[in-house]
Design a protein around this motif. Sequence first.
Motif, PDB file in Angstrom:
ATOM      1  N   ILE A  19      12.024  49.842  48.748  1.00 49.24           N
ATOM      2  CA  ILE A  19      13.298  49.600  49.439  1.00 49.24           C
ATOM      3  C   ILE A  19      13.216  48.338  50.294  1.00 49.24           C
ATOM      4  N   ALA A  20      12.139  48.192  51.039  1.00 51.80           N
ATOM      5  CA  ALA A  20      11.987  46.992  51.869  1.00 51.80           C
ATOM      6  C   ALA A  20      11.916  45.747  51.004  1.00 51.80           C
ATOM      7  N   THR A  21      11.160  45.821  49.929  1.00 49.80           N
ATOM      8  CA  THR A  21      10.976  44.656  49.058  1.00 49.80           C
ATOM      9  C   THR A  21      12.282  44.239  48.413  1.00 49.80           C
ATOM     10  N   ARG A  22      13.038  45.203  47.898  1.00 51.06           N
ATOM     11  CA  ARG A  22      14.270  44.857  47.193  1.00 51.06           C
ATOM     12  C   ARG A  22      15.265  44.182  48.133  1.00 51.06           C
ATOM     13  N   THR A  23      15.349  44.657  49.357  1.00 51.26           N
ATOM     14  CA  THR A  23      16.308  44.099  50.303  1.00 51.26           C
ATOM     15  C   THR A  23      15.913  42.691  50.720  1.00 51.26           C
ATOM     16  N   ILE A  24      14.661  42.510  51.079  1.00 48.74           N
ATOM     17  CA  ILE A  24      14.190  41.196  51.523  1.00 48.74           C
ATOM     18  C   ILE A  24      14.329  40.166  50.409  1.00 48.74           C
ATOM     19  N   ALA A  25      13.918  40.532  49.193  1.00 45.38           N
ATOM     20  CA  ALA A  25      13.957  39.585  48.086  1.00 45.38           C
ATOM     21  C   ALA A  25      15.387  39.218  47.712  1.00 45.38           C
ATOM     22  N   ALA A  26      16.273  40.203  47.637  1.00 41.27           N
ATOM     23  CA  ALA A  26      17.662  39.918  47.264  1.00 41.27           C
ATOM     24  C   ALA A  26      18.337  39.042  48.310  1.00 41.27           C
ATOM     25  N   ALA A  27      18.109  39.337  49.581  1.00 38.93           N
ATOM     26  CA  ALA A  27      18.707  38.521  50.644  1.00 38.93           C
ATOM     27  C   ALA A  27      18.190  37.093  50.598  1.00 38.93           C
ATOM     28  N   ALA A  28      16.912  36.917  50.277  1.00 43.33           N
ATOM     29  CA  ALA A  28      16.354  35.564  50.182  1.00 43.33           C
ATOM     30  C   ALA A  28      17.019  34.781  49.051  1.00 43.33           C
ATOM     31  N   VAL A  29      17.290  35.438  47.936  1.00 42.96           N
ATOM     32  CA  VAL A  29      17.984  34.763  46.840  1.00 42.96           C
ATOM     33  C   VAL A  29      19.402  34.388  47.265  1.00 42.96           C
ATOM     34  N   LEU A  30      20.105  35.303  47.925  1.00 45.75           N
ATOM     35  CA  LEU A  30      21.456  34.983  48.382  1.00 45.75           C
ATOM     36  C   LEU A  30      21.447  33.799  49.345  1.00 45.75           C
ATOM     37  N   ARG A  31      20.477  33.748  50.228  1.00 44.58           N
ATOM     38  CA  ARG A  31      20.376  32.607  51.146  1.00 44.58           C
ATOM     39  C   ARG A  31      20.138  31.300  50.387  1.00 44.58           C
ATOM     40  N   ALA A  32      19.374  31.374  49.312  1.00 49.74           N
ATOM     41  CA  ALA A  32      19.052  30.166  48.558  1.00 49.74           C
ATOM     42  C   ALA A  32      20.244  29.639  47.778  1.00 49.74           C
ATOM     43  N   VAL A  33      21.096  30.520  47.268  1.00 46.51           N
ATOM     44  CA  VAL A  33      22.188  30.064  46.398  1.00 46.51           C
ATOM     45  C   VAL A  33      23.536  29.998  47.107  1.00 46.51           C
ATOM     46  N   VAL A  34      23.636  30.605  48.296  1.00 50.92           N
ATOM     47  CA  VAL A  34      24.879  30.565  49.077  1.00 50.92           C
ATOM     48  C   VAL A  34      24.517  30.088  50.481  1.00 50.92           C
ATOM     49  N   PRO A  35      24.552  28.791  50.741  1.00 54.90           N
ATOM     50  CA  PRO A  35      24.054  28.267  52.018  1.00 54.90           C
ATOM     51  C   PRO A  35      24.708  28.868  53.258  1.00 54.90           C
ATOM     52  N   ASP A  36      25.973  29.249  53.159  1.00 55.57           N
ATOM     53  CA  ASP A  36      26.666  29.803  54.320  1.00 55.57           C
ATOM     54  C   ASP A  36      26.722  31.329  54.287  1.00 55.57           C
ATOM     55  N   ILE A  37      25.789  31.965  53.599  1.00 60.87           N
ATOM     56  CA  ILE A  37      25.849  33.417  53.419  1.00 60.87           C
ATOM     57  C   ILE A  37      25.723  34.169  54.735  1.00 60.87           C
ATOM     58  N   ALA A  38      25.004  33.621  55.702  1.00 62.87           N
ATOM     59  CA  ALA A  38      24.862  34.337  56.977  1.00 62.87           C
ATOM     60  C   ALA A  38      26.211  34.474  57.676  1.00 62.87           C
ATOM     61  N   GLY A  39      27.000  33.392  57.669  1.00 63.76           N
ATOM     62  CA  GLY A  39      28.327  33.471  58.271  1.00 63.76           C
ATOM     63  C   GLY A  39      29.258  34.390  57.499  1.00 63.76           C
ATOM     64  N   ILE A  40      29.179  34.336  56.174  1.00 65.08           N
ATOM     65  CA  ILE A  40      29.983  35.231  55.338  1.00 65.08           C
ATOM     66  C   ILE A  40      29.621  36.678  55.631  1.00 65.08           C
ATOM     67  N   ALA A  41      28.322  36.944  55.734  1.00 67.72           N
ATOM     68  CA  ALA A  41      27.871  38.311  56.004  1.00 67.72           C
ATOM     69  C   ALA A  41      28.379  38.798  57.354  1.00 67.72           C
ATOM     70  N   ALA A  42      28.321  37.945  58.361  1.00 69.30           N
ATOM     71  CA  ALA A  42      28.769  38.354  59.693  1.00 69.30           C
ATOM     72  C   ALA A  42      30.239  38.756  59.686  1.00 69.30           C
ATOM     73  N   ARG A  43      31.043  38.087  58.867  1.00 66.76           N
ATOM     74  CA  ARG A  43      32.469  38.396  58.795  1.00 66.76           C
ATOM     75  C   ARG A  43      32.754  39.619  57.922  1.00 66.76           C
ATOM     76  N   ALA A  44      31.966  39.804  56.853  1.00 71.97           N
ATOM     77  CA  ALA A  44      32.292  40.828  55.862  1.00 71.97           C
ATOM     78  C   ALA A  44      31.660  42.185  56.146  1.00 71.97           C
ATOM     79  N   VAL A  45      30.470  42.200  56.719  1.00 74.00           N
ATOM     80  CA  VAL A  45      29.727  43.450  56.838  1.00 74.00           C
ATOM     81  C   VAL A  45      30.470  44.524  57.629  1.00 74.00           C
ATOM     82  N   PRO A  46      31.110  44.215  58.757  1.00 72.62           N
ATOM     83  CA  PRO A  46      31.781  45.303  59.482  1.00 72.62           C
ATOM     84  C   PRO A  46      32.805  46.063  58.644  1.00 72.62           C
TER      85      PRO A  46
END
Length: 281
Positions: free
Chosen positions: A87-114
């Motif tokens: 579970i830890a591995t899948r989450t960390i790895a997938a998030a790292a890929v999203l960060r690599a291919v979507v440069p503004d993913i952190a801001g998108i996540a902050a808006r969408a997650v709630p």
Amino acid sequence: MDNAFARDLWRVLEPLHAVTYFATDCIAANKAVGLRGFWMGYFATRSAPFGAAGPSVVEATFYNFHPAMVRRALPDAWGFATPDAVIATRTIAAAAVLRAVVPDIAGIAARAVPDLQRAIADAPAGGRALFAANRDLPTPGDAVHALWQAATTLREHRGDGHVACLLTEGIDGCEAHVLFSASTGVPAQIWRDNRGWSDTDWQAARERLAGRGLLDAEGGLTEAGRALRAHLEARTDALAMTAYREVPGIVETLAVLTPAARAVARSGEIPYPNPMGADPA
């Protein structure tokens, strides 16, 4: 919002989730944690929220794989890596890929997650085993980790509902792929290679569906087959919408997530066509 909104949202959530299966770095992370081979990684990472699940649980809940394919991976996977580690591995790895291919993913996540978390809290869990298991995982503190986990949880909510629809209509796992292939033109070999069904299994499923008047002699959908496919998709949408109707900002969340999903689709990290039936967002 009508029920088709649930399908629109799935189209953007699915690419965000699916990097876990196809992205090179995610596959490498599964190997690094101890899992052996692509399919052991797939079955272990997707089922890990159940704990050390055996093949019967996965056969039942995943629904569309040949049982022998599941049993080649489970329970052996749990001798190489614990569910918590997976579970830890899948989450960390997938998030790292999203960060690599979507440069503004952190801001998108902050808006969408709630809003996504509100949908998860509102969604009914009865009969939805994969959804409930993912819902009850601890919420990651990192926003991109939380986005991937929320996308995963909600896509499993839709998937559980779809399985219920198939079961209600008497469509088994192989038959579901035969119908989808006939409806979309996606080559049958993709489904056979990725779900473990043999040519003999496929032909037998075609014959069963033809016997119900759903396929013609050439394997194409009849009028009844098209009607059933439309019913299955519409009912799946209706069941999925139970998560979203009371989330005030969910339409805006779809708009926020769409560019991220398109970036993932353009990145080449997910093949099209693919065995999830997802199209580029």
